[in-house]
Motif scaffolding. Structure first.
Motif, PDB file in Angstrom:
ATOM      1  N   PHE A 415      50.081  32.504  39.044  1.00 30.83           N
ATOM      2  CA  PHE A 415      49.524  31.484  38.160  1.00 30.83           C
ATOM      3  C   PHE A 415      48.200  31.911  37.535  1.00 30.83           C
ATOM      4  O   PHE A 415      47.944  31.670  36.370  1.00 30.83           O
ATOM      5  N   GLY A 416      47.349  32.516  38.346  1.00 32.79           N
ATOM      6  CA  GLY A 416      45.974  32.711  37.903  1.00 32.79           C
ATOM      7  C   GLY A 416      45.696  34.036  37.252  1.00 32.79           C
ATOM      8  O   GLY A 416      45.234  34.120  36.128  1.00 32.79           O
ATOM      9  N   GLY A 417      45.978  35.135  37.989  1.00 28.97           N
ATOM     10  CA  GLY A 417      45.716  36.451  37.449  1.00 28.97           C
ATOM     11  C   GLY A 417      44.257  36.673  37.150  1.00 28.97           C
ATOM     12  O   GLY A 417      43.394  36.606  38.019  1.00 28.97           O
ATOM     13  N   PHE A 418      43.949  36.927  35.892  1.00 29.17           N
ATOM     14  CA  PHE A 418      42.588  37.260  35.466  1.00 29.17           C
ATOM     15  C   PHE A 418      41.616  36.111  35.740  1.00 29.17           C
ATOM     16  O   PHE A 418      40.465  36.355  36.103  1.00 29.17           O
ATOM     17  N   SER A 419      42.071  34.868  35.567  1.00 29.88           N
ATOM     18  CA  SER A 419      41.156  33.748  35.805  1.00 29.88           C
ATOM     19  C   SER A 419      40.763  33.661  37.275  1.00 29.88           C
ATOM     20  O   SER A 419      39.633  33.293  37.602  1.00 29.88           O
ATOM     21  N   TYR A 420      41.685  33.999  38.189  1.00 31.13           N
ATOM     22  CA  TYR A 420      41.358  33.994  39.613  1.00 31.13           C
ATOM     23  C   TYR A 420      40.254  35.009  39.916  1.00 31.13           C
ATOM     24  O   TYR A 420      39.324  34.728  40.671  1.00 31.13           O
ATOM     25  N   LEU A 421      40.391  36.208  39.332  1.00 33.68           N
ATOM     26  CA  LEU A 421      39.379  37.243  39.569  1.00 33.68           C
ATOM     27  C   LEU A 421      38.017  36.789  39.076  1.00 33.68           C
ATOM     28  O   LEU A 421      36.987  37.016  39.714  1.00 33.68           O
ATOM     29  N   GLN A 422      38.022  36.120  37.920  1.00 31.84           N
ATOM     30  CA  GLN A 422      36.753  35.686  37.337  1.00 31.84           C
ATOM     31  C   GLN A 422      36.129  34.544  38.124  1.00 31.84           C
ATOM     32  O   GLN A 422      34.921  34.546  38.400  1.00 31.84           O
ATOM     33  N   LYS A 423      36.919  33.566  38.522  1.00 32.38           N
ATOM     34  CA  LYS A 423      36.389  32.382  39.187  1.00 32.38           C
ATOM     35  C   LYS A 423      36.066  32.631  40.653  1.00 32.38           C
ATOM     36  O   LYS A 423      35.132  32.029  41.200  1.00 32.38           O
ATOM     37  N   LEU A 424      36.848  33.493  41.318  1.00 35.46           N
ATOM     38  CA  LEU A 424      36.679  33.695  42.753  1.00 35.46           C
ATOM     39  C   LEU A 424      35.878  34.948  43.096  1.00 35.46           C
ATOM     40  O   LEU A 424      35.499  35.143  44.240  1.00 35.46           O
ATOM     41  N   GLY A 425      35.687  35.811  42.102  1.00 31.66           N
ATOM     42  CA  GLY A 425      34.851  36.992  42.333  1.00 31.66           C
ATOM     43  C   GLY A 425      35.505  38.090  43.153  1.00 31.66           C
ATOM     44  O   GLY A 425      34.811  38.881  43.791  1.00 31.66           O
ATOM     45  N   PHE A 426      36.832  38.183  43.136  1.00 29.43           N
ATOM     46  CA  PHE A 426      37.518  39.247  43.866  1.00 29.43           C
ATOM     47  C   PHE A 426      37.249  40.590  43.179  1.00 29.43           C
ATOM     48  O   PHE A 426      37.110  40.665  41.958  1.00 29.43           O
TER      49      PHE A 426
END
Length: 541
Positions: A415-426
Motif C-alpha cells: 500500500f505505502g511504498g515510498f510514502s512509508y519510507l518518507q513518513k516512518l524514516g526507514f
C-alpha cells in the motif's frame, strides 16, 4: 493474549448469524426495490408485442379483398343476387370469423347479404384506404364501443359491403389477456372505434401504447388496466422472490460454510498457539562482497501436532485478518530469543502495522531486553495499510536504541511504498521476488526493478534482494550494487539445526576458498609469471 483471542472468537461465533441473516434478507430487499421497474418493463414489452399482433390482424382483414386471392373470389359472383351468389356470401371465403356481414349492392339498387334481410346504413364520412379502391366509414352509433367499421369494395358498377364482427375482435383481445385490454382504432378523418373492456383506461394502473399504421392511415392504441398490471406484478414478484430465495439460500449456505471453516481455522490456530506449534525457520542473508552471512530472516512455520507442516500462505493471511498474527509473532519471538546465541548476525522478524500502532514491540522488548535482542530487526509487511502513522513513528523512535532497526518488506508491492519510507524514516528496503524474477526476461516489471535500485542508491538505502535463485540473478544484482542476497541460491528457510549445518558448510567453503586464494598468491610470488616469446614463423612466400 490468548484470552483476548478467545473473546474475539466468541464475537465471531455470534456475528455469523447476523451476517447470514443479512445475506438472506438483502436479495429480498433488492427484489422489493427493483420489482416495480421490472414489472413495468415486462408489461410494456407485452403491450408492444400484442399491439403488433393487432396490427397484423387489422391489415389482414382490411385489405384482403385487394389481394389476388380476394379478387379471384369476387370473380365468382354473378352479381345478380341469385341463390348461387347468396351461397357464396355465406361461405367462409366471403364471410370469415372477423366479418359479421357481407352484402352485395347492385347498380340497380338491389341488395342481398348473408343475413335474412339486407342491412341499411348511413355513413356520415367516408375515406379511401391508401393505394386501394376500398372505402371505409363507420356506423352512426354514439358509443364508440358499439360503432362498427363499414368497408366498401367497388367492383365495376356494383359494390361489396363488409361489416366487422366486434364479438370476434373482443374474443381476440380476451385470448391475449382476459379483461385486460381496450383498443382504440382511429382512422384519420373518421370517428373513433373502440373494442374490449370499457373501464380499462380509467383505472389506477392503466398503461397505453400507440402505433400508427401507414398502410391504413390509422392510429391504433392499446390500453391496459389494473387486471393486466396485477397479473404482471404478481407474476414478476413470484419469479423474483423464487430467484432471490434460491440465491439467498445459496449465498447463506456458502457464507455459513466459509464462516464455519474460518472459525474452525481460528480454533486450530488458537490450539496451535497453546501447543507451541508455531516455530521459527531461518533463511540466511549473504553479503556477496565478502561472501559472509550477515544475518537471517525468521519465517514462521506451523508444524502441527500430527507432524504436518502447513504452508505460510495457508494461514498467514487469515492470521493477519483475525489478529492472531500478534500472539503468533510473540510466540516465535520468544523462541528466536532462545536461539539468538546460536545465530550469526542480525535476525529480521516480520511485523504488521498493528505492532507499531499499538506499541506492542516496545512492550515485548521492555520485558525481554538483553544484549541478544539488540540484534533483532523488524520487517514491516504492507499487506494491510497503516492507519496511525503518528503512533507508529513514536514506536519506531522508542525502539531505536533497543534493536537493530526496521526494514520495509516486499517494497513496491504493498500500500505505502515510498510514502512509508518518507513518513516512518526507514533506511532499508527488501526488493520483492516478483521483481527479481524479471532479471534476464522481457517482463515489463524489469523496468520497475531498475527504478527501485536507482531509488535505493539515490536515497542511500540498504537494499536486500529476496528470492535470488540463480547465479545470473546474483551477478546482475551485484553488478548494480545490490550486495545483500536472500534466496534458494544460497539456502531455503530451515530450522535451527539445519541452519547450524549450513553455517558449518558455508564456513568450510569460505575457508577452502581463502586457502586456495592464499596458495595461489604464494605460488605467484615464488614463481612469477614471465612473458614467453615465441619465435617468429618463417615467411613461406
Amino acid at each position: 493474549m490468548l484470552i483476548k483471542q478467545s473473546k474475539h472468537q466468541t464475537h465471531w461465533c455470534k456475528a455469523p448469524w447476523l451476517h447470514t441473516l443479512l445475506i438472506f434478507i438483502i436479495p429480498l430487499l433488492l427484489v422489493a426495490l427493483i420489482h416495480p421497474q421490472i414489472a413495468q418493463y415486462e408489461l410494456e414489452s407485452k403491450l408492444q408485442q400484442d399491439l403488433a399482433l393487432l396490427e397484423q390482424s387489422m391489415l389482414k382483414q382490411t385489405i384482403s379483398a385487394a389481394t389476388p386471392e380476394g379478387k379471384a373470389n369476387l370473380s365468382l359472383l354473378s352479381w345478380s343476387c341469385n341463390e348461387a351468389d347468396i351461397a357464396l356470401l355465406r361461405s367462409t371465403e366471403f364471410s370469415p370469423k372477423m366479418v359479421r356481414l357481407v352484402q352485395m349492392e347492385l347498380a340497380n339498387g338491389l341488395k342481398c347479404s348473408n343475413l335474412p334481410s339486407p342491412y341499411n346504413y348511413l355513413a356520415k364520412k367516408t375515406k379511401k384506404i391508401p393505394l386501394t379502391e376500398i372505402k371505409i366509414s363507420t356506423s352512426n352509433d354514439q358509443n364508440p364501443f358499439f360503432r362498427d367499421f363499414i368497408f366498401e369494395f367497388p367492383v365495376g358498377e356494383h359494390s361489396l359491403i363488409a361489416i366487422t364482427n366486434s364479438t370476434v375482435f373482443n374474443s381476440f383481445l380476451t385470448e391475449l389477456c382476459p379483461n385486460c385490454y381496450q383498443v382504440d382504432i382511429q382512422y384519420h378523418g373518421l370517428p373513433l372505434v373502440s373494442r374490449g373492456k370499457q373501464t380499462v383506461s380509467n383505472t389506477k394502473n392503466s398503461r397505453t401504447v400507440s402505433r400508427y399504421i401507414p398502410a391504413l392511415d390509422l392510429t391504433q392504441t392499446l390500453n391496459s388496466g389494473d387486471a393486466m398490471y396485477q397479473l404482471f406484478y404478481d407474476k414478476i414478484w413470484l419469479n423474483l422472490v423464487c430467484l432471490s430465495l434460491v440465491l439467498s439460500s445459496l449465498g447463506a449456505i456458502s457464507y455459513w460454510h466459509w464462516q464455519q471453516r474460518r472459525i474452525s481455522l481460528e480454533s486450530m490456530l488458537v490450539n496451535g498457539l497453546k501447543n507451541s506449534e508455531f516455530i521459527p525457520f531461518y533463511q540466511p542473508i549473504i553479503d556477496t562482497r565478502s561472501n559472509q552471512i550477515v544475518g537471517q530472516e525468521m519465517l514462521v512455520r506451523w508444524r502441527r501436532s500430527d507432524g504436518n507442516l502447513v504452508l505460510p500462505n495457508q494461514f498467514i493471511p487469515y492470521a493477519e485478518d483475525s489478529g492472531l498474527i500478534i500472539p503468533i509473532t510473540e510466540s516465535t519471538l520468544a523462541q528466536v530469543k532462545r536461539d539468538m546465541p546460536k545465530l550469526l548476525g542480525w535476525v529480521s522478524i516480520n511485523i504488521v502495522a498493528e505492532h507499531l500502532e499499538k506499541g506492542l514491540l516496545s512492550q515485548w522488548l521492555d520485558k525481554h531486553e538483553s544484549c541478544d535482542t539488540q540484534r533483532l530487526c523488524f520487517e514491516l509487511t504492507e499487506r494491510k495499510p497503516m492507519e496511525n502513522f503518528e503512533q507508529a513513528t513514536i514506536e519506531i523512535e522508542r525502539l531505536a536504541s533497543q534493536c537493530q532497526g526496521f526494514k520495509l518488506d516486499d517494497f513496491g508491492t504493498g500500500f505505502g511504498g515510498f510514502s512509508y519510507l518518507q513518513k516512518l524514516g526507514f533506511n532499508s528496503i527488501k526488493i520483492d521476488k516478483m521483481f527479481i524474477d524479471t532479471i534476464g526476461t522481457d517482463d515489463l516489471k524489469a523496468g520497475v526493478l531498475k527504478s527501485i535500485i536507482a531509488f535505493g542508491h539515490e536515497s542511500k538505502m540498504e537494499m536486500i534482494a529476496e528470492g535470488v535463485e540463480t547465479q545470473v540473478q546474483a551477478d546482475y544484482l551485484s553488478e548494480r550494487g545490490v550486495y545483500l542476497h536472500q534466496g534458494y541460491l544460497y539456502s531455503q528457510p530451515v530450522g535451527l539445526d539445519e541452519l547450524q549445518h549450513f553455517y558449518d558448510l558455508h564456513l568450510n567453503k569460505e575457508r577452502a576458498h581463502n586457502t586456495l586464494n592464499k596458495a595461489g598468491f604464494a605460488l605467484t610470488r615464488r614463481f612469477p609469471l614471465k612473458k614467453i616469446k615465441f619465435p617468429k614463423p618463417p615467411n613461406l612466400l
